[in-house]
Design a protein around this motif. Structure first.
Motif, PDB file in Angstrom:
ATOM      1  N   LEU A   1       6.309   6.124  -1.110  1.00 33.23           N
ATOM      2  CA  LEU A   1       5.390   4.987  -1.164  1.00 33.23           C
ATOM      3  C   LEU A   1       4.662   5.072  -2.496  1.00 33.23           C
ATOM      4  O   LEU A   1       4.174   6.142  -2.877  1.00 33.23           O
ATOM      5  CB  LEU A   1       4.394   5.030  -0.008  1.00 33.23           C
ATOM      6  N   ALA A   2       4.599   3.955  -3.218  1.00 35.30           N
ATOM      7  CA  ALA A   2       3.966   3.963  -4.536  1.00 35.30           C
ATOM      8  C   ALA A   2       3.308   2.622  -4.803  1.00 35.30           C
ATOM      9  O   ALA A   2       3.889   1.564  -4.522  1.00 35.30           O
ATOM     10  CB  ALA A   2       5.007   4.252  -5.632  1.00 35.30           C
ATOM     11  N   GLY A   3       2.084   2.675  -5.325  1.00 32.49           N
ATOM     12  CA  GLY A   3       1.379   1.440  -5.647  1.00 32.49           C
ATOM     13  C   GLY A   3      -0.087   1.687  -5.927  1.00 32.49           C
ATOM     14  O   GLY A   3      -0.447   2.680  -6.568  1.00 32.49           O
ATOM     15  N   TRP A   4      -0.924   0.796  -5.403  1.00 30.01           N
ATOM     16  CA  TRP A   4      -2.360   0.856  -5.640  1.00 30.01           C
ATOM     17  C   TRP A   4      -3.099   0.791  -4.309  1.00 30.01           C
ATOM     18  O   TRP A   4      -2.622   0.164  -3.351  1.00 30.01           O
ATOM     19  CB  TRP A   4      -2.811  -0.307  -6.524  1.00 30.01           C
ATOM     20  N   LEU A   5      -4.264   1.418  -4.263  1.00 29.28           N
ATOM     21  CA  LEU A   5      -5.119   1.329  -3.085  1.00 29.28           C
ATOM     22  C   LEU A   5      -6.558   1.080  -3.527  1.00 29.28           C
ATOM     23  O   LEU A   5      -6.945   1.408  -4.657  1.00 29.28           O
ATOM     24  CB  LEU A   5      -5.019   2.588  -2.227  1.00 29.28           C
ATOM     25  N   ARG A   6      -7.327   0.512  -2.632  1.00 29.69           N
ATOM     26  CA  ARG A   6      -8.758   0.297  -2.879  1.00 29.69           C
ATOM     27  C   ARG A   6      -9.538   1.206  -1.954  1.00 29.69           C
ATOM     28  O   ARG A   6      -9.327   1.216  -0.747  1.00 29.69           O
ATOM     29  CB  ARG A   6      -9.137  -1.173  -2.651  1.00 29.69           C
ATOM     30  N   THR A   7     -10.433   1.992  -2.550  1.00 32.87           N
ATOM     31  CA  THR A   7     -11.202   2.964  -1.773  1.00 32.87           C
ATOM     32  C   THR A   7     -12.364   2.286  -1.054  1.00 32.87           C
ATOM     33  O   THR A   7     -12.689   1.123  -1.310  1.00 32.87           O
ATOM     34  CB  THR A   7     -11.747   4.064  -2.690  1.00 32.87           C
ATOM     35  N   ALA A   8     -13.001   3.044  -0.174  1.00 32.73           N
ATOM     36  CA  ALA A   8     -14.146   2.521   0.567  1.00 32.73           C
ATOM     37  C   ALA A   8     -15.283   2.124  -0.367  1.00 32.73           C
ATOM     38  O   ALA A   8     -16.079   1.231  -0.048  1.00 32.73           O
ATOM     39  CB  ALA A   8     -14.635   3.570   1.570  1.00 32.73           C
ATOM     40  N   SER A   9     -15.367   2.743  -1.536  1.00 35.87           N
ATOM     41  CA  SER A   9     -16.410   2.413  -2.505  1.00 35.87           C
ATOM     42  C   SER A   9     -16.013   1.267  -3.428  1.00 35.87           C
ATOM     43  O   SER A   9     -16.767   0.898  -4.326  1.00 35.87           O
ATOM     44  CB  SER A   9     -16.739   3.652  -3.354  1.00 35.87           C
ATOM     45  N   GLY A  10     -14.811   0.699  -3.200  1.00 35.08           N
ATOM     46  CA  GLY A  10     -14.354  -0.429  -3.998  1.00 35.08           C
ATOM     47  C   GLY A  10     -13.587  -0.044  -5.235  1.00 35.08           C
ATOM     48  O   GLY A  10     -13.249  -0.901  -6.061  1.00 35.08           O
TER      49      GLY A  10
ATOM     50  N   LEU B   1      -0.844  -1.906   5.841  1.00 29.35           N
ATOM     51  CA  LEU B   1      -1.562  -0.809   5.192  1.00 29.35           C
ATOM     52  C   LEU B   1      -2.838  -1.397   4.593  1.00 29.35           C
ATOM     53  O   LEU B   1      -2.826  -1.887   3.470  1.00 29.35           O
ATOM     54  CB  LEU B   1      -0.699  -0.169   4.094  1.00 29.35           C
ATOM     55  N   PRO B   2      -3.941  -1.382   5.313  1.00 28.83           N
ATOM     56  CA  PRO B   2      -5.177  -2.004   4.817  1.00 28.83           C
ATOM     57  C   PRO B   2      -5.608  -1.416   3.471  1.00 28.83           C
ATOM     58  O   PRO B   2      -5.626  -0.199   3.283  1.00 28.83           O
ATOM     59  CB  PRO B   2      -6.197  -1.663   5.919  1.00 28.83           C
ATOM     60  N   GLY B   3      -5.930  -2.308   2.557  1.00 27.01           N
ATOM     61  CA  GLY B   3      -6.405  -1.887   1.247  1.00 27.01           C
ATOM     62  C   GLY B   3      -5.357  -1.326   0.336  1.00 27.01           C
ATOM     63  O   GLY B   3      -5.679  -0.760  -0.721  1.00 27.01           O
TER      64      GLY B   3
END
Length: 475
Positions: A409-418, A393-395
């Motif tokens: 599914l639970a956690g953190w993600l990084r958006t395209a804007s960082g 799962l990239p990012g």
């Protein structure tokens, strides 16, 4: 958590809100799951708790293995990230000319990661002490924790992931039942404990080969009523595989039997093992320590091993009540501790029946799960894997959960804007799950095809949400 309202212009221009806009127009994105299914999610800014998107965020869902997140969060706080589990070999009497003139006692401390290589290292240490045989008894002491025959009585009895657990657990408490056909139509079958150092016979677990007609398709193995030990029936249906993984119901006895077998390979003769207690006059001969809890927790979150989660959760709960005896009691203790850390959260419907999520009875809402994520903070985020059941799962760094008719599914993600955002996604079909539970044949471990199809749709919705959320604009 507080919400900062967005302008109409932002609503229309923000890709991450497209699922909600679709729902408002009657095209509910959760409708693809089926008429009796539902999905809920929450996207939030961990910096200030602001909710960016929510759907049924206060509806309880079966979390499946996402339940391992509260287990890890509580255990790291109560035991400490540096906590190590121990397993010891103790002796009474002196070592004279290679013989321990007394008893050898294997004492378990609930290590969730003990494997054959660790046992071999302990026995090498025993040999360095000069021990080549034991004149007295070989005892195993698993009294540090209650020994339970399985994690959840509502799951298949033949599933290698629904194991027994106790203070002495080895190779994740599963064994391999293997067989081969010999000349004359005879069948040779045996049970083996398998690790990186090889496989070792477990004589205490018996196999009775029966005609294929004795067990209906697709039942391959079935537990026999107890006769003083673990016993299985094996029916060789046409095309049956040559080996299958099975859970261990009495891990203490199995562990001791494997220790005896590995000792024999290393030239150490041990008597047949028997259950016992460590006497006060015994002295420690060899001690094995597990990796630190933080490392074990990272493995649990990545590989989702149920046994490890249960043993870690039990150890944490016993810091609150040393007499806890069941997984339900233990999980309730940790749930109470979590509620006490976040009294600002509405915990209505929050229920944990064990520490692994291997049950259809636990419940968590997306908003409650988000509170647990923020309670774990950066320490938890650093331990979460970047995949879902092995698929990258990239990012994303998150814990996944899967049961028949339950996905999370639970956690953190990084958006395209960082931008770093927290998220929780749950999907479930309680009607289908209840029907599955009511009709379950506990001899069949495979998930029904209909449930696999449903899970594929739930993963598809999850993928679409993540794709939209990754495009969230900078604040």
């Amino acid at each position: 958590m507080t919400t900062r309202p967005l302008s109409r212009r932002q609503l229309l221009a923000t890709p991450l809100l497209l699922p909600l806009l679709a729902a408002a127009n009657g095209a509910d994105p959760a409708a693809r799951l089926g008429p009796a299914s539902e999905a809920g999610w929450l996207l939030f800014d961990p910096a200030d708790g602001r909710v960016l998107e929510a759907r049924l965020a206060d509806r309880p869902f079966a979390p499946a293995s996402v339940a391992k997140v509260p287990t890890v969060v509580a255990a790291l706080a109560l035991l400490g990230p540096g906590h190590r589990f121990t397993t010891g070999l103790h002796g009474t009497g002196e070592v004279i000319e290679g013989t321990l003139r007394g008893d050898l006692i294997l004492k378990g401390g609930g290590d969730p990661s003990l494997v054959g290589e660790d046992v071999a290292a302990m026995l090498d240490g025993l040999a360095e002490k000069g021990v080549r045989r034991v004149a007295g008894r070989f005892l195993y002491d698993a009294s540090a924790l209650p020994e339970l025959p399985e994690i959840d009585s509502g799951q298949p009895r033949t599933a290698g992931y629904n194991t027994g657990l106790g203070a002495l657990s080895l190779n994740f408490n599963r064994v391999q039942l293997a067989w081969q056909r010999l000349s004359g139509g005879r069948v040779e079958a045996g049970v083996w404990s398998v690790s990186d150092i090889g496989r070792h016979p477990v004589d205490g677990i018996g196999v009775e080969v029966v005609p294929a007609s004795a067990l209906p398709q697709p039942v391959l193995v079935a537990p026999l009523p107890d006769r003083g030990g673990e016993r299985w029936q094996l029916a060789l249906h046409q095309g049956a595989p040559a080996r299958v993984w099975l859970p261990v119901a009495r891990p203490g006895a199995m562990t001791a039997a494997v220790v005896q077998a590995i000792a024999a390979e290393r030239g150490i003769a041990l008597p047949r093992p028997a259950a016992g207690r460590l006497p006060p006059d015994a002295r420690l001969l060899v001690m094995h320590e597990s990796a630190p809890l933080a490392e074990l927790a990272a493995r649990v979150l990545k590989h989702s091993n149920n046994l490890s989660a249960e043993l870690i959760g039990l150890a944490a709960a016993r810091t609150l009540d040393a007499n806890v005896a069941t997984l339900a009691e233990s999980a309730a203790l940790l749930a109470g501790w979590i509620r006490a850390q976040r009294p600002d959260v509405d915990w209505t419907g929050f229920r944990l029946l064990n520490h692994s999520g291997l049950t259809s009875g636990s419940r968590l809402t997306a908003r409650q799960t988000a509170a647990i994520l923020t309670l774990g903070g950066e320490r938890l985020a650093a331990l979460l894997p970047g995949d879902d059941e092995g698929g990258p799962l990239p990012g994303v760094r998150a814990k996944s959960g899967t049961l028949a008719y339950a996905k999370g599914l639970a956690g953190w993600l990084r958006t395209a804007s960082g931008r770093s955002l927290g998220f929780v996604y749950y999907a479930g079909d309680e009607r289908s799950r209840a029907a599955l539970d009511a009709a379950m044949d506990r001899r069949v471990a495979d998930m029904p095809p209909e449930a696999r199809t449903w899970l594929a749709r739930a993963r598809g919705l999850q993928s679409d949400l993540l794709a939209a959320w990754r495009e969230a604009p900078a604040p």
